[in-house]
Every structure is written in C-alpha cells, then in structure tokens.
Design an enzyme around this catalytic site. Structure first.
Site, short mmCIF file in Angstrom:
data_model
loop_
_atom_site.label_atom_id
_atom_site.label_comp_id
_atom_site.label_asym_id
_atom_site.label_seq_id
_atom_site.Cartn_x
_atom_site.Cartn_y
_atom_site.Cartn_z
N THR A 87 8.82 -21.64 -65.89
CA THR A 87 8.34 -22.97 -66.24
C THR A 87 9.26 -23.97 -65.57
OG1 THR A 87 7.42 -22.25 -68.36
CG2 THR A 87 7.91 -24.59 -68.12
N LYS A 162 0.82 -25.99 -68.31
CA LYS A 162 1.85 -25.54 -69.25
C LYS A 162 2.55 -26.73 -69.91
CE LYS A 162 5.06 -23.04 -71.30
NZ LYS A 162 5.99 -22.13 -70.64
N LYS A 237 13.46 -28.54 -73.01
CA LYS A 237 13.25 -28.43 -71.56
C LYS A 237 11.82 -28.78 -71.19
CE LYS A 237 12.54 -24.96 -67.99
NZ LYS A 237 12.50 -23.51 -67.67
#
Length: 290
Positions: A87, A162, A237
C-alpha cells in the site's frame, strides 16, 4: 509458476506460504532475513527476481518500492509481471509501472484488504491497477492468495481504490467508537446498542464484522485486548496516503482529514501504537468533551 517474492513480513510471509502450498516455485528475499518454509532463499532482491515469471513485492512505503523496483526491473525477464501488493502512494505506483512497462514487463499495483488473518487464510481482496494482460497472468495467483481480485483500471487505480476504501474504514470506525462511548454514558447496554445498530441504518463493517466493543458481535481484536489485526499505525499510514492524494487531486475530504488528525494523536501522542485501530473505543471511553 516461478515466482520471486520480495518482502516476507507479517503479510508477505503467509502469502508466499500459500503459493508454495499450491505448488508454485517461490524464491524469497527479505532485508530482515525472514525465511518462509519451502521457499528458496535469495541473497538479494535482484536475485529473487531473476528468471521469475511473476515478481511479487510487499513493502512498507513508496520510497522503498521505488528503490526495490530500480534494482529488480533490470533483472527481470521481458514479458514477466511485476505485481506490487504494497500500500503506497498513487504516484509511486504509477512511476514504478511506467518503468516496468518501458522494460517490456507487465505491471500491476494490487494492494490488499483483509489483514494478517486474510493473508494466512488466503481470503484477501486485491484491488488491482494495470493492464488486462498482466491481470490475466496474475489471476491464478490472486485465486490462491485471496477470495477476490477487482480490476480497477489502469496503473495506480488499485492504490486509489485502497486508500478510498480505508478512508471510509477509518472514519466509520471512529464514528462507531464515539457512538459506543456515548451509549455507555447514556446507560444503553453495548449488547442493545449492537443489536439495534447492526440491523438498522447505522450498520457498517466496523460495527457488524469488526465491532470495537469486546464481548459483542463476532470475534474481533477487541476480544483479544486489542491485539492488532490491523494496527492503528497502519491506519494512520493509509489515512495519510488518502489526504496526500486528496491534496494532489484538489478533493475536499474533511472527514478523512479529521480522522487522520485523530489517529495521529492516538498513535504518536497517546497509547495507540501497537494496538488495533479499533482501540479508539477505550480512548473515547476515558474522555469528556473538554
């Protein structure tokens, strides 16, 4: 299939193990020296990539992905596929894909949802950006490592999907935790709260599948002392990535921005580091409006 796998941590290790169990030939590399039973051990990322039909990377951030890509792309065989499951920021995904394509490689950005449990159980969801031909080549591997792979469009779109998904997740988890803390102070039992909301208009994945209140609903990290299934620092994050993308795209995301602020405080100034992201509930329980 001959597979190179770079990054064998909490997510990558179980993913590689599932590929090995399905009969694929895996050569692994991890900077920490992590080994996966049944995988050949390479001395470098470039060595793991040499001769592989698909090279899978699972790395911490975009800067590391770019660095690893610079090392492995020259070692890969034209026609092979670079399948990044990290990611990272959308820009890094697109820069790496362009470099791979220029070298005659297929490129996919395919971040995952499902956490450590999904990696171990082979039930991950992959959100995939990149070309249709590369997606078809990787398809059998997605079937082993996960339960679903959605082709979201060109390179970078997997990362876009995502971070949008996880922005929703971060916001809804905060709202769910706030609501339980309010219900406590209003004298409403958590079981009643769950029974109503999980079957009413307030239902969400955060409530129904991953309830932050222990002893209520299906088993979740709340029932294990908030030992992380998805750590708060990882949510931090991902929310950071969402706001970086929002700024670049000139998108107004006030709830996402506020969720980022709350998780930053939780992780960096309070006791959130090393706890599940649903541990926001005990955080709100101990706070008043001041």
């Amino acid at each position: 299939m001959k597979i190179g796998f770079i990054g064998l941590g909490n997510m990558g290790g179980p993913m590689a193990a599932n590929l090995i169990a399905a009969g694929h030939e895996v050569t692994g590399f991890d900077v920490a020296g992590v080994r996966v039973e049944g995988a050949a051990q390479a001395a470098s990322a470039a060595e793991a990539a040499t001769g592989a039909e698909v090279v899978i990377t699972m790395l911490p951030n975009g800067a590391i992905l770019r660095s690893v890509a610079e090392e492995i792309i020259p070692a890969m065989t034209p026609g092979a596929v670079l399948l990044d499951c990290s990611t990272v920021d959308v820009e890094s995904a697109r820069v790496v894909a362009e470099a791979a394509q220029a070298a005659g490689l297929g490129a996919l950005d395919a971040p995952v949802s499902g956490g450590i449990g999904g990696a171990a159980g082979g039930t991950l969801t992959f959100m995939v950006g990149g070309g249709a031909e590369a997606f078809a080549i990787a398809g059998p591997l997605f079937d082993i490592m996960g339960q679903k792979a959605v082709h979201c469009g060109p390179s970078g779109n997997g990362q876009a999907a995502k971070i949008c998904n996880n922005m929703i997740l971060g916001v809804t988890m905060i709202a769910t935790c706030e609501a339980f803390a309010l219900a406590d102070k209003l004298g409403l039992s958590r079981e009643a709260m769950f029974d109503v909301v999980s079957t009413s208009s307030g239902y969400s994945w955060s409530m129904n599948a991953y309830c932050p209140a222990p002893g209520v609903g299906p088993q979740s990290p709340a029932d294990n002392g908030y030992k992380p299934g998805f750590a708060a620092e990882l949510m931090l994050k991902d929310l950071g990535l969402s706001q970086q993308a929002a700024e670049a795209a000139d998108a107004d995301t006030p709830m996402g921005a506020r969720a980022l602020e709350l998780y930053r405080s939780f992780v960096e100034e309070e006791d959130g580091r090393g706890r599940d992201f649903s541990a926001m509930l005990p955080r709100f329980e101990g706070r008043g409006r001041g």
